[in-house]
Design a protein around this motif. Structure first.
Motif, short mmCIF file in Angstrom:
data_model
loop_
_atom_site.label_atom_id
_atom_site.label_comp_id
_atom_site.label_asym_id
_atom_site.label_seq_id
_atom_site.Cartn_x
_atom_site.Cartn_y
_atom_site.Cartn_z
N ALA A 1 1.00 -1.20 0.05
CA ALA A 1 0.03 0.00 -0.05
C ALA A 1 0.88 1.17 -0.10
O ALA A 1 1.85 1.36 0.71
N GLU A 2 0.54 2.21 -0.94
CA GLU A 2 1.45 3.49 -1.01
C GLU A 2 0.34 4.62 -0.54
O GLU A 2 -0.77 4.61 -0.56
N ALA A 3 1.14 5.51 -0.18
CA ALA A 3 0.57 6.88 -0.04
C ALA A 3 -0.29 6.79 1.21
O ALA A 3 0.02 7.28 2.20
N THR A 4 -1.37 6.43 1.18
CA THR A 4 -2.32 6.22 2.23
C THR A 4 -2.27 5.21 3.31
O THR A 4 -2.42 5.26 4.33
N GLY A 5 -1.39 4.14 2.77
CA GLY A 5 -1.25 2.98 3.98
C GLY A 5 -2.45 2.04 3.64
O GLY A 5 -2.57 1.13 4.44
N TRP A 6 -3.59 2.25 3.19
CA TRP A 6 -4.64 1.50 3.17
C TRP A 6 -4.66 0.67 1.99
O TRP A 6 -4.52 1.05 0.75
N SER A 7 -5.38 -0.65 1.97
CA SER A 7 -5.66 -1.39 0.82
C SER A 7 -6.50 -2.32 0.99
O SER A 7 -7.03 -2.37 2.25
N LEU A 8 -7.22 -3.13 0.13
CA LEU A 8 -8.30 -4.16 0.29
C LEU A 8 -7.59 -5.36 -0.50
O LEU A 8 -6.94 -5.38 -1.33
N LYS A 9 -7.64 -6.53 0.52
CA LYS A 9 -7.48 -7.74 -0.01
C LYS A 9 -8.66 -8.60 -0.38
O LYS A 9 -9.45 -8.83 0.71
N ALA A 10 -8.62 -9.16 -1.65
CA ALA A 10 -10.02 -9.92 -2.13
C ALA A 10 -10.18 -11.20 -1.39
O ALA A 10 -8.88 -11.99 -1.09
N ASN A 11 -11.27 -11.41 -0.72
CA ASN A 11 -11.36 -12.90 -0.14
C ASN A 11 -11.83 -13.79 -1.17
O ASN A 11 -11.84 -15.17 -0.91
N HIS A 12 -12.26 -13.47 -2.24
CA HIS A 12 -12.99 -14.43 -3.43
C HIS A 12 -11.71 -15.26 -4.15
O HIS A 12 -10.88 -14.54 -4.69
N PRO A 13 -12.01 -16.44 -4.25
CA PRO A 13 -10.77 -17.24 -5.05
C PRO A 13 -10.55 -16.69 -6.45
O PRO A 13 -9.50 -16.85 -6.77
N ALA A 14 -11.63 -16.36 -7.03
CA ALA A 14 -11.35 -15.89 -8.52
C ALA A 14 -10.64 -14.71 -8.61
O ALA A 14 -9.87 -14.45 -9.65
N LEU A 15 -10.48 -13.84 -7.62
CA LEU A 15 -9.32 -12.75 -7.66
C LEU A 15 -8.12 -13.12 -7.17
O LEU A 15 -7.21 -12.24 -6.97
N SER A 16 -7.73 -14.53 -6.67
CA SER A 16 -6.41 -14.68 -6.24
C SER A 16 -5.98 -14.09 -5.12
O SER A 16 -4.69 -13.72 -5.16
N SER A 17 -6.79 -13.55 -4.29
CA SER A 17 -6.43 -12.94 -3.05
C SER A 17 -5.46 -11.62 -3.37
O SER A 17 -4.73 -11.09 -2.91
N LYS A 18 -5.81 -10.93 -4.58
CA LYS A 18 -5.32 -9.97 -5.13
C LYS A 18 -5.43 -8.74 -4.04
O LYS A 18 -6.45 -8.45 -3.50
N VAL A 19 -4.32 -7.73 -3.89
CA VAL A 19 -4.41 -6.57 -2.94
C VAL A 19 -4.64 -5.52 -3.93
O VAL A 19 -3.75 -5.17 -4.62
N PHE A 20 -5.44 -4.50 -3.81
CA PHE A 20 -5.64 -3.27 -4.15
C PHE A 20 -5.57 -2.04 -3.32
O PHE A 20 -5.97 -1.82 -2.27
N ASN A 21 -4.46 -1.39 -3.82
CA ASN A 21 -3.97 -0.22 -2.94
C ASN A 21 -5.17 0.74 -2.98
O ASN A 21 -5.90 1.11 -4.20
N LEU A 22 -5.51 1.68 -2.03
CA LEU A 22 -6.37 2.88 -1.94
C LEU A 22 -5.69 4.06 -2.16
O LEU A 22 -4.65 4.47 -1.41
N GLY A 23 -6.17 4.94 -2.93
CA GLY A 23 -5.53 6.27 -2.85
C GLY A 23 -6.49 7.21 -2.11
O GLY A 23 -7.47 6.86 -1.29
N VAL A 24 -6.51 8.42 -2.05
CA VAL A 24 -7.10 9.46 -1.26
C VAL A 24 -8.69 9.17 -1.42
O VAL A 24 -9.65 9.15 -0.69
#
Length: 289
Positions: A107-130
């Motif tokens: 996670a960059e800038a804000t330090g916040w991110s979302l980690k997918a729980n659905h197996p189809a998204l392969s536990s991908k982590v999405f960084n969050l901006g402002v």
């Protein structure tokens, strides 16, 4: 669960969820095909578990399935290719497709991110901006191709280091820890769900959530903590008791003489013996013996 996606674009897809998925040029469709030869509401796929049936909405706007034109209804299977206008769509099973390695991006800038729980998204982590918009539309910051997800589903905002979520009028709702919200604060470790897509919230530690743990003194069985602590500390000898003990030992070392008074009979007998001895000695001097 199966998906319908553009054959030449794996990321532009929708989940085939009950009861149906609509296809057409209108923005309200689950899968939007922006093509002049495609009707506003061109076709729909009826979903019953994993049983799929293609239904053409308007006979004047046919659909081709594996090269065969369909004007009414047609069962669909995995790997079938549909041609709608000039777009090629394919039914796929994510379980059969090669899985990419889990993507973990810091996670960059804000330090916040979302980690997918659905197996189809392969536990991908999405960084969050402002400001981060989540939805099906390609202009969203996080694009999720889920049929029941709205085109612009929700907005995530970081303000003063805290994370907030706002539902953007979605059809199927936004949820924090299972409770539907319109606008709410989201904390690290919460579950954030957009319709059926669930994510774990990752972010910086909140000082207000920290708990201080202090070590308790060990307890001796059968005693209160204070008594146990007293047993551990060495006892100091009592000064007064020590002096009394010393004096007692000194006095007991000296010989004890018991001063008993003599009896009067013993005294009289001694006097009588002396008198008789004196008289005998005088008589002997006189020659009486």
């Amino acid at each position: 669960m199966l998906k319908l996606r553009f054959k030449n674009n794996k990321h532009n897809a929708v989940w085939l969820v009950e009861p149906k998925v609509t296809i057409g040029k209108a923005a309200k469709n689950d899968l939007v095909v922006d093509d002049a030869d495609v009707a506003e509401f061109h076709a729909e796929i009826l979903v019953d578990h994993e049983q799929l049936t293609l239904k053409v909405v308007d006979a004047a706007s046919p659909v081709s399935v594996n090269g065969t034109q369909v004007t009414s209804e047609q069962p669909l299977s995995v790997n079938d290719v549909l041609v709608v206008g000039r777009a090629q769509l394919q039914v796929v099973d994510p379980k059969q497709e090669p899985k990419a390695a889990p993507t973990l991006v810091r996670a960059e800038a804000t330090g916040w991110s979302l980690k997918a729980n659905h197996p189809a998204l392969s536990s991908k982590v999405f960084n969050l901006g402002v400001n981060t918009v989540v939805g099906r539309a390609n202009d969203c910051d996080i694009v999720l191709a889920a049929a029941h997800l709205s085109r612009r589903h929700a907005q995530l905002t970081v303000k003063d280091g805290l994370l907030y979520v706002k539902d953007l009028g979605s059809a199927n709702g936004t949820f924090v820890n299972g409770s539907q919200v319109n606008e709410a604060r989201v904390k690290r470790g919460d579950e954030l769900r957009f319709d059926t897509l669930s994510f774990g919230v990752m972010g910086p530690a909140d000082d207000l959530d920290k708990t201080t743990v202090r070590e308790m003194p060990k307890k001796v069985a059968g005693q209160k903590p204070a008594a146990a602590a007293a047993n551990k500390a060495p006892r100091k000898p009592d000064l007064k008791f020590r002096e009394e003990l010393k004096a007692s030992m000194a006095s007991s070392a000296e010989p004890q003489v018991e001063d008993k008074p003599r009896s009067s009979a013993f005294t009289g007998l001694s006097v009588l013996v002396l008198v008789l001895a004196g008289v005998g000695y005088w008589a002997w001097q006189q020659g009486w013996f």
